[in-house]
Motif scaffolding. Structure first.
Motif, PDB file in Angstrom:
ATOM      1  N   LYS A  27       0.831  -1.224   0.000  1.00  0.00           N
ATOM      2  CA  LYS A  27       0.000   0.000   0.000  1.00  0.00           C
ATOM      3  C   LYS A  27       0.857   1.263   0.000  1.00  0.00           C
ATOM      4  CE  LYS A  27      -4.541  -1.232   0.992  1.00  0.00           C
ATOM      5  NZ  LYS A  27      -4.583  -2.631   1.430  1.00  0.00           N
ATOM      6  N   LEU A  28       1.980   1.171   0.727  1.00  0.00           N
ATOM      7  CA  LEU A  28       2.919   2.291   0.839  1.00  0.00           C
ATOM      8  C   LEU A  28       3.295   2.899  -0.513  1.00  0.00           C
ATOM      9  CD1 LEU A  28       5.268   3.724   2.546  1.00  0.00           C
ATOM     10  CD2 LEU A  28       6.646   1.736   1.913  1.00  0.00           C
ATOM     11  N   THR A  29       3.526   2.034  -1.500  1.00  0.00           N
ATOM     12  CA  THR A  29       3.946   2.549  -2.807  1.00  0.00           C
ATOM     13  C   THR A  29       2.793   2.613  -3.816  1.00  0.00           C
ATOM     14  OG1 THR A  29       4.644   0.350  -3.578  1.00  0.00           O
ATOM     15  CG2 THR A  29       6.339   1.715  -2.546  1.00  0.00           C
ATOM     16  N   TYR A  30       1.583   2.303  -3.346  1.00  0.00           N
ATOM     17  CA  TYR A  30       0.431   2.337  -4.277  1.00  0.00           C
ATOM     18  C   TYR A  30       0.343   3.651  -5.069  1.00  0.00           C
ATOM     19  CZ  TYR A  30      -2.237  -1.981  -3.238  1.00  0.00           C
ATOM     20  OH  TYR A  30      -2.675  -3.265  -3.145  1.00  0.00           O
ATOM     21  N   PRO A  31       0.410   4.808  -4.372  1.00  0.00           N
ATOM     22  CA  PRO A  31       0.221   6.045  -5.156  1.00  0.00           C
ATOM     23  C   PRO A  31       1.266   6.236  -6.258  1.00  0.00           C
ATOM     24  CG  PRO A  31       0.009   6.478  -2.815  1.00  0.00           C
ATOM     25  CD  PRO A  31       0.541   5.089  -2.927  1.00  0.00           C
ATOM     26  N   VAL A  32       2.483   5.717  -6.053  1.00  0.00           N
ATOM     27  CA  VAL A  32       3.491   5.921  -7.095  1.00  0.00           C
ATOM     28  C   VAL A  32       3.507   4.754  -8.080  1.00  0.00           C
ATOM     29  CG1 VAL A  32       5.366   5.103  -5.591  1.00  0.00           C
ATOM     30  CG2 VAL A  32       5.943   6.396  -7.581  1.00  0.00           C
ATOM     31  N   TYR A  33       3.016   3.590  -7.647  1.00  0.00           N
ATOM     32  CA  TYR A  33       3.071   2.459  -8.573  1.00  0.00           C
ATOM     33  C   TYR A  33       1.676   1.945  -8.945  1.00  0.00           C
ATOM     34  CZ  TYR A  33       5.163  -1.186 -11.283  1.00  0.00           C
ATOM     35  OH  TYR A  33       5.522  -1.960 -12.346  1.00  0.00           O
ATOM     36  N   HIS A  34       1.104   1.166  -8.051  1.00  0.00           N
ATOM     37  CA  HIS A  34      -0.125   0.442  -8.391  1.00  0.00           C
ATOM     38  C   HIS A  34      -1.268   1.389  -8.804  1.00  0.00           C
ATOM     39  CE1 HIS A  34      -2.785  -2.914  -8.489  1.00  0.00           C
ATOM     40  NE2 HIS A  34      -3.508  -2.530  -7.461  1.00  0.00           N
ATOM     41  N   GLU A  35      -1.351   2.537  -8.105  1.00  0.00           N
ATOM     42  CA  GLU A  35      -2.420   3.486  -8.446  1.00  0.00           C
ATOM     43  C   GLU A  35      -1.885   4.680  -9.230  1.00  0.00           C
ATOM     44  OE1 GLU A  35      -4.017   4.163  -4.558  1.00  0.00           O
ATOM     45  OE2 GLU A  35      -5.179   2.291  -4.593  1.00  0.00           O
ATOM     46  N   GLY A  36      -0.659   4.567  -9.689  1.00  0.00           N
ATOM     47  CA  GLY A  36      -0.065   5.636 -10.490  1.00  0.00           C
ATOM     48  C   GLY A  36      -0.209   5.316 -11.982  1.00  0.00           C
ATOM     49  N   THR A  37       0.490   6.095 -12.795  1.00  0.00           N
ATOM     50  CA  THR A  37       0.414   5.891 -14.244  1.00  0.00           C
ATOM     51  C   THR A  37       0.846   4.473 -14.632  1.00  0.00           C
ATOM     52  OG1 THR A  37       2.580   6.950 -14.288  1.00  0.00           O
ATOM     53  CG2 THR A  37       0.720   8.292 -14.979  1.00  0.00           C
ATOM     54  N   ILE A  38       1.916   3.999 -14.016  1.00  0.00           N
ATOM     55  CA  ILE A  38       2.438   2.672 -14.373  1.00  0.00           C
ATOM     56  C   ILE A  38       1.433   1.578 -13.972  1.00  0.00           C
ATOM     57  CG2 ILE A  38       3.923   2.617 -12.295  1.00  0.00           C
ATOM     58  CD1 ILE A  38       4.987   1.033 -15.542  1.00  0.00           C
ATOM     59  N   GLY A  39       0.732   1.796 -12.859  1.00  0.00           N
ATOM     60  CA  GLY A  39      -0.291   0.840 -12.431  1.00  0.00           C
ATOM     61  C   GLY A  39      -1.428   0.742 -13.448  1.00  0.00           C
ATOM     62  N   ARG A  40      -1.760   1.880 -14.043  1.00  0.00           N
ATOM     63  CA  ARG A  40      -2.799   1.882 -15.101  1.00  0.00           C
ATOM     64  C   ARG A  40      -2.332   1.026 -16.280  1.00  0.00           C
ATOM     65  NH1 ARG A  40      -6.647   6.061 -15.233  1.00  0.00           N
ATOM     66  NH2 ARG A  40      -6.951   6.758 -13.091  1.00  0.00           N
ATOM     67  N   ALA A  41      -1.052   1.190 -16.616  1.00  0.00           N
ATOM     68  CA  ALA A  41      -0.509   0.405 -17.727  1.00  0.00           C
ATOM     69  C   ALA A  41      -0.523  -1.085 -17.372  1.00  0.00           C
ATOM     70  CB  ALA A  41       0.917   0.866 -18.050  1.00  0.00           C
ATOM     71  N   LYS A  42      -0.186  -1.397 -16.126  1.00  0.00           N
ATOM     72  CA  LYS A  42      -0.169  -2.808 -15.714  1.00  0.00           C
ATOM     73  C   LYS A  42      -1.583  -3.394 -15.686  1.00  0.00           C
ATOM     74  CE  LYS A  42       4.280  -3.297 -15.335  1.00  0.00           C
ATOM     75  NZ  LYS A  42       4.988  -4.021 -16.398  1.00  0.00           N
ATOM     76  N   GLN A  43      -2.573  -2.579 -15.377  1.00  0.00           N
ATOM     77  CA  GLN A  43      -3.967  -3.025 -15.450  1.00  0.00           C
ATOM     78  C   GLN A  43      -4.320  -3.391 -16.893  1.00  0.00           C
ATOM     79  OE1 GLN A  43      -6.097  -3.811 -13.208  1.00  0.00           O
ATOM     80  NE2 GLN A  43      -7.761  -4.185 -14.677  1.00  0.00           N
ATOM     81  N   HIS A  44      -3.835  -2.552 -17.807  1.00  0.00           N
ATOM     82  CA  HIS A  44      -4.067  -2.801 -19.227  1.00  0.00           C
ATOM     83  C   HIS A  44      -3.357  -4.088 -19.673  1.00  0.00           C
ATOM     84  CE1 HIS A  44      -3.702  -2.288 -23.621  1.00  0.00           C
ATOM     85  NE2 HIS A  44      -4.852  -1.651 -23.512  1.00  0.00           N
ATOM     86  N   LEU A  45      -2.182  -4.309 -19.124  1.00  0.00           N
ATOM     87  CA  LEU A  45      -1.421  -5.529 -19.445  1.00  0.00           C
ATOM     88  C   LEU A  45      -2.210  -6.750 -18.989  1.00  0.00           C
ATOM     89  CD1 LEU A  45       1.630  -6.155 -20.459  1.00  0.00           C
ATOM     90  CD2 LEU A  45       2.074  -6.628 -18.057  1.00  0.00           C
TER      91      LEU A  45
END
Ligand code: NAI
Length: 387
Positions: free
Chosen positions: A227-245
């Protein structure tokens, strides 16, 4: 010439040819020590020269005895400038494969382009007929699509700006980093570059050319993290890309149902690579995580992760082992409750005075230098080398 590390922020602008070769040799030795296992024999690795893709290629060749074709985007040496590490890694890999009679060809060019896809497919047809495993491990800053538009990926948050502890790698102090909110355009750009569109294109092109076997498997890599890194990763721009992946895996499996081709996303562990060290906040998390996982005896590098992935989770005798979310979870040990609790306890306390005690700063730098072929045991760095 004598090659020395020249570190600038989160990258090193030089790479040591002998050191990179040693790094590849060490990974090959690890895979061999674990023993061979049954798996596909004709493997295409897109993003094959460093990090997870290189470790995947080494596992395919030396663990499964596969012929491999690798695609990468690396720079050759010019004058006194060394090549990039992936260039030396690939040379070393090819030499090691040749010694064991394993087919290995590599393409240095833009994997997003139609030209490279065509060239690779032509070689598959001529040399191998078809591939039966396609590993998609690209981490790229930009992509030019067929219509000539160039998209850039960014490392930003979505929603609110995000401020968190950040390690200043220059002087080992801890300050704060504030990550800006991405615009819609930046989100779209990141999805275009790091999402699954090009993965789908590759599989479509392979199918169209009849260069991929019925029942083949294709894998791509993702990350979720705490959760700590969610805003920069999972819920950030890269997380959006990974959702698309993740969605693209279902698109591929659905589209290729008749051929029985199945696509999977493996959620890997956080590790220092050229791609990941560029993400703000994340390096400090790495250093803390490394300390906790090493103390528990469960730390893995790229090669340990990829060998375990293909040996135990993809080509297991009982089939592909998926978690409830439909993905393969190689972050199973990283996300263990005891590991995350300890990481968070340390995170609360860590500051510029205690960073060396509370985190594995040396382990971070060890991985960092090794990526560029430096500080490896058994390499004489005082000797002149051909770059
Ligand atoms: P990396 O930077 O070590 O490797 C990237 C590879 O892509 C290299 O072989 C590079 O030559 C190739 N490449 C980049 N642009 C290219 C282009 N236009 N054409 C052809 N090849 C190109 O990165 P890393 O970390 O191994 O990342 C691979 C995948 O693993 C990414 O999808 C990343 O998000 C994912 N991942 C990484 C984690 C980490 O902590 N490092 C954790 C979980 C997933």
């Amino acid at each position: 010439m004598i090659v020395e590390p020249r570190v600038k922020g989160f990258i090193c602008t030089t790479a040591h040819p002998t050191g990179c070769a040693k790094n590849v040799e060490n990974q090959i030795a690890y895979v061999k020590k674990q023993g061979t296992f049954d798996g596909p024999k004709k493997v295409l690795v897109i993003g094959a020269s460093t990090g997870y893709g290189l470790a995947s290629r080494i596992t395919a060749a030396f663990g499964m005895g596969a012929a491999t074709i690798g695609v990468m985007f690396e720079k050759e040496a010019t004058g006194k400038r060394t090549a990039t590490p992936g260039y030396y890694n690939t040379k070393a890999f090819e030499e090691a494969a040749a010694k064991e009679g394993l087919y290995a060809k590599s393409f240095n060019g833009d994997a997003f382009s139609a030209d490279v896809k065509n060239e690779v497919i032509k070689t598959i047809k001529e040399d191998l007929g078809q591939v039966d495993l396609v590993i998609y491990s690209l981490a790229a800053p930009r992509r030019t699509t067929a219509d000539g538009i160039t998209y850039s990926s960014s490392l930003k948050t979505t929603g609110e700006p995000f401020t968190q502890k950040n390690w200043n790698l220059k002087d080992n102090t801890i300050g704060e980093a504030t990550i800006a909110v991405a615009t819609e355009e930046e989100i779209e750009g990141t999805v275009k570059v790091m999402g699954g569109e090009d993965w789908i294109d590759w599989i479509d092109a392979l199918v169209e050319a009849d260069a991929i076997a019925d029942g083949a498997i294709t894998t791509a890599y993702s990350y979720i993290g705490p959760k700590l890194t969610y805003p920069v990763y999972h819920e950030g721009t890269i997380g959006r890309a990974k959702q698309h992946l993740r969605e693209s895996a279902d698109v591929i499996t659905g589209k290729q149902e008749a051929k029985g081709i199945r696509a999977y996303v493996s959620v890997n562990k956080a590790l220092v690579t050229q791609a990941s060290s560029a993400i703000p906040v994340v390096p400090l998390y790495f250093a803390v995580l490394y300390k906790v996982m090493k103390e528990k005896g469960i730390h893995e590098g790229c090669i340990e992760q990829m060998n375990r992935l293909y040996k135990e989770k993809v080509f297991d005798k009982d089939g592909v082992i998926l978690s409830e979310d439909g993905m393969i979870r190689m972050d199973d040990w990283e996300m263990r409750e005891d590991v995350q609790n300890e990481v968070m306890e340390i995170w609360e306390q860590i500051n510029s005075d205690n960073i060396l005690e509370l985190s594995d700063v040396d382990g971070y730098w060890e991985d960092f230098y090794h990526m560029f072929g430096f500080k490896l045991d058994g390499v004489d760095y005082t000797v002149d080398v051909e770059v």
